[in-house]
Structure formats: C-alpha cells, structure tokens
Design a protein around this motif. Structure first.
Motif, PDB file in Angstrom:
ATOM      1  N   MET A  77       4.454   2.224  -5.968  1.00  0.00           N
ATOM      2  CA  MET A  77       3.247   1.844  -5.249  1.00  0.00           C
ATOM      3  C   MET A  77       3.298   2.157  -3.763  1.00  0.00           C
ATOM      4  O   MET A  77       2.255   2.139  -3.103  1.00  0.00           O
ATOM      5  N   CYS A  78       4.495   2.409  -3.207  1.00  0.00           N
ATOM      6  CA  CYS A  78       4.605   2.536  -1.758  1.00  0.00           C
ATOM      7  C   CYS A  78       5.449   3.741  -1.360  1.00  0.00           C
ATOM      8  O   CYS A  78       5.962   4.468  -2.213  1.00  0.00           O
ATOM      9  N   LYS A  79       5.592   3.944  -0.061  1.00  0.00           N
ATOM     10  CA  LYS A  79       6.300   5.113   0.472  1.00  0.00           C
ATOM     11  C   LYS A  79       7.794   5.067   0.194  1.00  0.00           C
ATOM     12  O   LYS A  79       8.411   6.086  -0.164  1.00  0.00           O
ATOM     13  N   ALA A  80       8.411   3.896   0.372  1.00  0.00           N
ATOM     14  CA  ALA A  80       9.852   3.758   0.154  1.00  0.00           C
ATOM     15  C   ALA A  80      10.186   2.313  -0.152  1.00  0.00           C
ATOM     16  O   ALA A  80       9.610   1.389   0.433  1.00  0.00           O
ATOM     17  N   LYS A 124       0.829  -1.195   0.000  1.00  0.00           N
ATOM     18  CA  LYS A 124       0.000   0.000   0.000  1.00  0.00           C
ATOM     19  C   LYS A 124       0.879   1.268   0.000  1.00  0.00           C
ATOM     20  O   LYS A 124       2.066   1.217   0.313  1.00  0.00           O
ATOM     21  N   PRO A 125       0.296   2.424  -0.343  1.00  0.00           N
ATOM     22  CA  PRO A 125       1.088   3.663  -0.466  1.00  0.00           C
ATOM     23  C   PRO A 125       1.840   4.072   0.797  1.00  0.00           C
ATOM     24  O   PRO A 125       2.886   4.731   0.698  1.00  0.00           O
ATOM     25  N   HIS A 126       1.359   3.725   1.988  1.00  0.00           N
ATOM     26  CA  HIS A 126       2.023   4.141   3.222  1.00  0.00           C
ATOM     27  C   HIS A 126       3.141   3.194   3.654  1.00  0.00           C
ATOM     28  O   HIS A 126       3.824   3.452   4.645  1.00  0.00           O
ATOM     29  N   MET A 127       3.354   2.114   2.921  1.00  0.00           N
ATOM     30  CA  MET A 127       4.255   1.050   3.355  1.00  0.00           C
ATOM     31  C   MET A 127       5.681   1.238   2.845  1.00  0.00           C
ATOM     32  O   MET A 127       5.950   2.004   1.923  1.00  0.00           O
ATOM     33  N   THR A 128       6.605   0.499   3.482  1.00  0.00           N
ATOM     34  CA  THR A 128       7.987   0.418   3.034  1.00  0.00           C
ATOM     35  C   THR A 128       8.319  -1.041   2.746  1.00  0.00           C
ATOM     36  O   THR A 128       7.778  -1.951   3.392  1.00  0.00           O
TER      37      THR A 128
END
Length: 227
Positions: A70-73, A48-52
């Motif tokens: 797709m994700c934060k980092a 998800k977008p907030h994930m690393t």
C-alpha cells in the motif's frame, strides 16, 4: 544512537519464547492474525502510496506485508530471528519491504523518516520506564503529522478490580485462543502490561497528540500524532 551502560537490553526474552519454532508456527492462529483486518486498519490509519512506515514487533509479518503493498516503503522490526524468518518468507517478492532484528529501544531510523509506526501486542515486553523511552524514540522517528498506532494489553479498572479482571482475561484466553492458562498467567506475572492512563500520560509527555483511544476489555488502542 548514543549507548549507555545502563541501557535496557530489549532483545531479552520476557514471558513466552518467540525464538521457539512452535510458538512462531502457532502465532497467527493464537493472535487471530488477518490480512484483511490489517489492510482495513492501515486504510483507517491513512496509509497512502507515497508514505513510509514501520511495524515494531512485526511478528510473522502479516501487517507489514500488507503495508508494503500500500505504501512506498515498509520496515518490519522484531527482536526474534525466528519471527523475522517467517516474516521474510511471507514478504518474499516485496522489493519495498525490509527488516531489522531490533526492538523499540534498538531500531535504527533517521529522525523524521516514517509517516506511520505500528506496534501491536509488543510494547508489554518493556517495563514502564522503558516504554516511555520507546515513545521518545518513535516520536523522533516520525515525521511531523506522522502517526503511531499502539494496541496492547492495558488495564483500565480500579485497583480493587485488577485481580478479578486479570483472572477473567486469563479464562477468556484459554476459551477463545490457543493460549494455555499457564501462558496467560505467565503474561500477568512476568511481562509488563500496564494501565491505559499510564500509556496516555507517557504519550502526551513525549509530545504526542492523542487522536483516538478505544478500550475493549483489557485491550486498549491508541492512535497518537506527532504535531
């Protein structure tokens, strides 16, 4: 990370030489790399977008580049400088994508820092003792609820069928990929592909909960979760 004089050097080349530019240039075609399939896999794994996340043995960076979108980092990790150069070129412009020249036993990450770790066709470079060590390190690097995705060559047949299964796999490789018979034979002879039951035991002994196990011929896939 504590260093011991008996620690395994996970940067040593085992089997094929992935510092060789020809090996790297033909890697995607031989492995059947696909951005579309990797994106679908990451969606299946719940990225998800907030994930690393981290991809260990990232190769030429197809999967980790998709993950970065797709994700934060996202972090691509590989022991081969030549592979990492290709991955960095592919990921140019992705500001949330970083790289480490390291392996399963030497990557650096704070404890509980990743929501997802992926490892495709890389763990077989380690003997089984060191696979278990690698799982303990990945477990520590995952957040509670974080997942490990593992796909690799792993056998799931009785001992009496191992020789025929290995031979059949080598024949399949020569007919369906760009790998030669000599390269397939080298994998069986010199690398450390193991048994699906051994992988499962290592994972659960480290504390992982098995979420999914799919066996497709000599290839096995595990999705495991840190409770």
């Amino acid at each position: 990370m504590q260093h011991y004089d008996w620690w395994y050097d996970d940067a040593r080349q085992v089997g094929l030489d992935f510092e060789d530019e020809t090996q790297v240039a033909t890697y995607d075609a031989r492995q059947g790399g696909s951005a579309e399939r990797d994106r679908a896999l990451l969606e299946h794994l719940g990225l998800k977008p907030h994930m690393t996340m981290a991809d260990i043995g990232c190769g030429t960076g197809i999967l980790v580049r998709e993950a970065a979108q797709m994700c934060k980092a996202a972090v691509g990790i590989d022991v081969s400088a030549t592979m990492l150069a290709a991955a960095k070129a592919r990921g140019a412009g992705c500001e949330n994508l970083s790289f480490q020249r390291a392996g399963f036993l030497s990557f650096e990450a704070p404890e509980q820092s990743f929501d997802l770790i992926t490892a495709k066709n890389a763990l077989h470079h380690l003997p089984d003792f060191w696979k278990a060590m690698a799982f303990t390190r990945m477990y520590a690097a995952l957040k509670p609820g974080g997942r490990l995705y593992l796909r690799d060559v792993m056998f799931d047949v009785p001992g009496q069928q191992l020789a025929a299964t290995a031979e059949g796999w080598i024949v399949w490789l020569t007919q369906n990929t760009g790998y030669s018979r000599a390269e397939g034979a080298s994998h069986i002879r010199e690398e450390y592909s193991t048994f699906a039951w051994a992988i499962e035991r290592m994972l659960t002994d480290c504390g992982f909960k098995i979420v999914e196990h799919v066996q497709d011929g000599v290839y096995g896939t595990f999705v495991a979760e840190r409770p």
